[in-house]
Scaffold this active site. Structure first.
Site, PDB file in Angstrom:
ATOM      1  N   HIS A 272     -25.846   1.152   3.407  1.00  0.00           N
ATOM      2  CA  HIS A 272     -26.883   0.866   2.424  1.00  0.00           C
ATOM      3  C   HIS A 272     -27.529   2.175   1.967  1.00  0.00           C
ATOM      4  O   HIS A 272     -28.051   2.943   2.774  1.00  0.00           O
ATOM      5  CB  HIS A 272     -27.931  -0.048   3.067  1.00  0.00           C
ATOM      6  CG  HIS A 272     -28.913  -0.632   2.108  1.00  0.00           C
ATOM      7  ND1 HIS A 272     -28.546  -1.458   1.069  1.00  0.00           N
ATOM      8  CD2 HIS A 272     -30.271  -0.527   2.039  1.00  0.00           C
ATOM      9  CE1 HIS A 272     -29.622  -1.837   0.411  1.00  0.00           C
ATOM     10  NE2 HIS A 272     -30.684  -1.278   0.969  1.00  0.00           N
TER      11      HIS A 272
ATOM     12  N   GLU B 242     -22.935  -2.566   3.656  1.00  0.00           N
ATOM     13  CA  GLU B 242     -24.371  -2.647   3.390  1.00  0.00           C
ATOM     14  C   GLU B 242     -25.210  -2.855   4.653  1.00  0.00           C
ATOM     15  O   GLU B 242     -26.366  -2.443   4.708  1.00  0.00           O
ATOM     16  CB  GLU B 242     -24.661  -3.790   2.403  1.00  0.00           C
ATOM     17  CG  GLU B 242     -24.173  -3.555   0.993  1.00  0.00           C
ATOM     18  CD  GLU B 242     -25.071  -2.626   0.188  1.00  0.00           C
ATOM     19  OE1 GLU B 242     -26.006  -2.045   0.774  1.00  0.00           O
ATOM     20  OE2 GLU B 242     -24.825  -2.474  -1.022  1.00  0.00           O
TER      21      GLU B 242
ATOM     22  N   SER C  15     -31.713  -1.141  -3.942  1.00  0.00           N
ATOM     23  CA  SER C  15     -32.286  -2.108  -3.011  1.00  0.00           C
ATOM     24  C   SER C  15     -33.441  -2.859  -3.668  1.00  0.00           C
ATOM     25  O   SER C  15     -33.260  -3.471  -4.715  1.00  0.00           O
ATOM     26  CB  SER C  15     -32.695  -1.403  -1.726  1.00  0.00           C
ATOM     27  OG  SER C  15     -32.903  -2.320  -0.678  1.00  0.00           O
TER      28      SER C  15
END
EC number: 3.1.1.-
Length: 550
Positions: free
Chosen positions: A465, A353, A221
């Site tokens: 995610h 995600e 990320s």
């Protein structure tokens, strides 16, 4: 001759003493700043030396707030390195994401402090004469607002793949990124922290058995975005030799804050520090307590849906700036020009995600959806999605034209796909394209398996995610709650990542072949059954390419 014999015996004693320390339950490491005492643990039957709370900078407090990090002060005697250091001041939801990403058998509750520039080292115990081991440095994610080194246990990866795992942490949010756009506060403090940690590794990692000439950065990320950005920075050149970005690159439109002074003035106003002089403004912000800084951060409502506010005025998070120090230009510009570190690059995304974690944090509603409300939601998040008001009807048409307004399940799925494609997927593919065009090896993946054993989220039919993190850190073994197939997937991914760290190529042994990314756009689909795919989300990526080129 006697003095030569005496010197030889002394050197032998020193070597034996240092060697013995590595094989005790209290291993010692002699760094440039002093000696550390760690602890030895076992992963199965494999011994691992662990050093926790290792300082790589002076505390960034007082006059050092909003300033570049400086090397740590040397110490006398032996410093204890058996307990985690506090984590950097951050948003309250950092506890939730730490629990979500935790790779320890038991969750480690976070303790916060502005004095937080520390790292952790997990190193295999080396036999006499063994070569130095590859080094893998983990950059935690968290929207530039949260994240901690203590969330991640590198012992499984270190033990199973014979690599030295370093986990760093850096300043976050206002403290990590505040910039006035001039010499009073240039910004990028978090990236300067990261660079300081990389320099520390170059100077000290041999003391832990690591090879400073074989360093791989890997992160997720916002951590992955920083790695991608550092690949365009001359300050970081030569400090690493391979790079891995998981769900994030510097091509993400919001990676760079275009008008940092505007953001700084908004923060200063909330803090009671607003002034036309940037020197007075910054000096005032330095006088705030850490708790006061975090109260200002809460008032900014970072990474929260602002449904009633003009999206052009929303500050989603604090992020890097073009400062003339870390970045001479926007990394996107540098990437398009091929001005990037000449290193192999492995990168990818997860197939869901925007499934649960990010909507949960943002308070993005995923129920009772209608196309009318979706249009309003997209407008509220348009600057995050990098679409204009004029482009929104085209986006709605592309993703929702065949979906009935009463089909909640399909509406939710398509909104999730839209948000993921706009933020993570398109930017990742663009980064892969730029690095390939620059002439350096690229390996692309899509991870597709749900992470088991996560207690704070519902089960999904794919990878949310961050779901890949546990498999790379060996969580199916350390935490349990996993099937044999999931353990096999974890072993496979640890092997791919470690092979890449060793050679710049993830392939080797009996692993399924992972083709290099080239004009054919082949990538690896990582799941319980691994297979090669071609042209990830081809139709949707073609849409976003047309949209941004017009």
């Amino acid at each position: 001759m006697n003095w030569i014999l005496c010197l030889s015996l002394t050197l032998l004693l020193v070597v034996q003493t240092a060697w013995g320390a590595l094989h005790t339950k209290e291993p010692l490491a002699d760094t440039k700043y002093g000696t550390l005492r760690g602890k030895q643990i076992h992963v199965g039957k494999t011994p691992i030396n662990v050093f926790l709370g290792v300082p790589f900078s002076k505390p960034p407090v007082g006059a050092h707030r909003f300033a570049a990090p400086e090397p740590p002060e040397p110490w006398e005697g032996i410093r204890d390195a058996t307990t985690y250091a506090p984590v950097c001041l951050q948003e309250s939801w950092g506890q939730v994401t730490s629990m979500y990403f935790n790779t320890h058998k038991r969750y480690k509750w976070l303790h916060f402090s502005e004095d937080c520039l520390y790292l952790n080292v997990h190193a295999p115990v080396r036999a006499r004469g063994d070569p130095l081991q590859p080094v893998m440095i983990w950059f935690p994610g968290g929207a530039f607002l949260v994240g901690s080194a203590s969330t991640y246990d590198g012992s499984e990866l270190a033990a199973r793949e014979k690599v030295v795992v370093v986990v760093l942490q850096h300043r976050l949010g206002i403290l990590g990124f505040l910039s006035t756009g001039d010499s009073q506060a240039r910004g990028n403090w978090a990236l300067l922290d990261q660079i300081a940690a990389l320099r520390w590794v170059q100077k000290n990692i041999e003391a832990f058995g690591g090879d400073p000439g074989c360093v791989t950065l890997f992160g997720q990320s916002s951590g992955a975005m920083c790695i991608s950005g550092l690949m365009t920075s001359s300050l970081a050149r030569g400090l690493f030799h391979r790079a891995i970005s998981q769900s994030g690159t510097a091509v993400f439109q919001n990676f760079i804050t275009p008008d940092p002074l505007k953001v700084a003035k908004k923060i200063a106003q909330l803090a009671g520090c607003n002034h036309n002089s940037t020197k007075i403004l910054v000096d005032c912000l330095r006088t705030l307590s850490g708790a006061e800084v975090m109260r200002v951060s809460q008032k900014m409502r970072f990474f929260k849906l602002h449904s009633q506010e003009d999206p052009q005025k929303v500050v989603w998070f604090m992020s890097p700036v073009v400062d003339g120090v870390v970045f001479q230009d926007n990394p996107i510009v540098l990437l398009t020009q091929g001005q990037v570190a000449p290193v192999p690059y492995l990168l990818g995304v997860n197939n869901l995600e925007f499934n649960w974690l990010l909507p949960f944090i943002m308070k993005f509603p995923m129920s009772h959806l209608r196309k009318e409300t979706i249009a309003k939601l997209l407008w509220s998040t348009s600057t995050l999605l990098n679409v204009t008001k004029e482009q929104l009807p085209l986006v709605m048409e592309e993703y929702l034209r065949d979906v009935d307004d009463h089909d909640q399940k399909m509406l939710q799925k398509h909104v999730m796909d839209l948000a993921a494609d706009a933020t993570f997927v398109y930017s990742t593919l663009q980064a892969a394209h730029y690095h390939h065009n620059a002439g350096f090896p690229v390996y692309l993946y899509e991870f597709e398996h749900y992470a088991p054993g996560t207690i704070v989220k519902p089960r999904t039919d794919g990878a949310d995610h961050g779901d890949e993190i546990g498999f790379i850190f060996g969580s199916p073994f350390s935490k349990g709650h996993s099937s044999n197939k999931e353990k096999a997937l974890s072993l496979q991914m640890m092997k791919y990542w470690a092979n890449f760290a060793r050679t710049g190529n993830p392939n080797g042994g009996k692993l399924p072949y992972w083709p290099r990314y080239n004009k054919d756009e082949k990538y690896l689909q990582l799941d319980l059954t691994t297979r090669v795919g071609v042209m990830l989300r081809e139709e949707k990526m073609a849409f976003w390419k047309r949209l941004h080129q017009n």
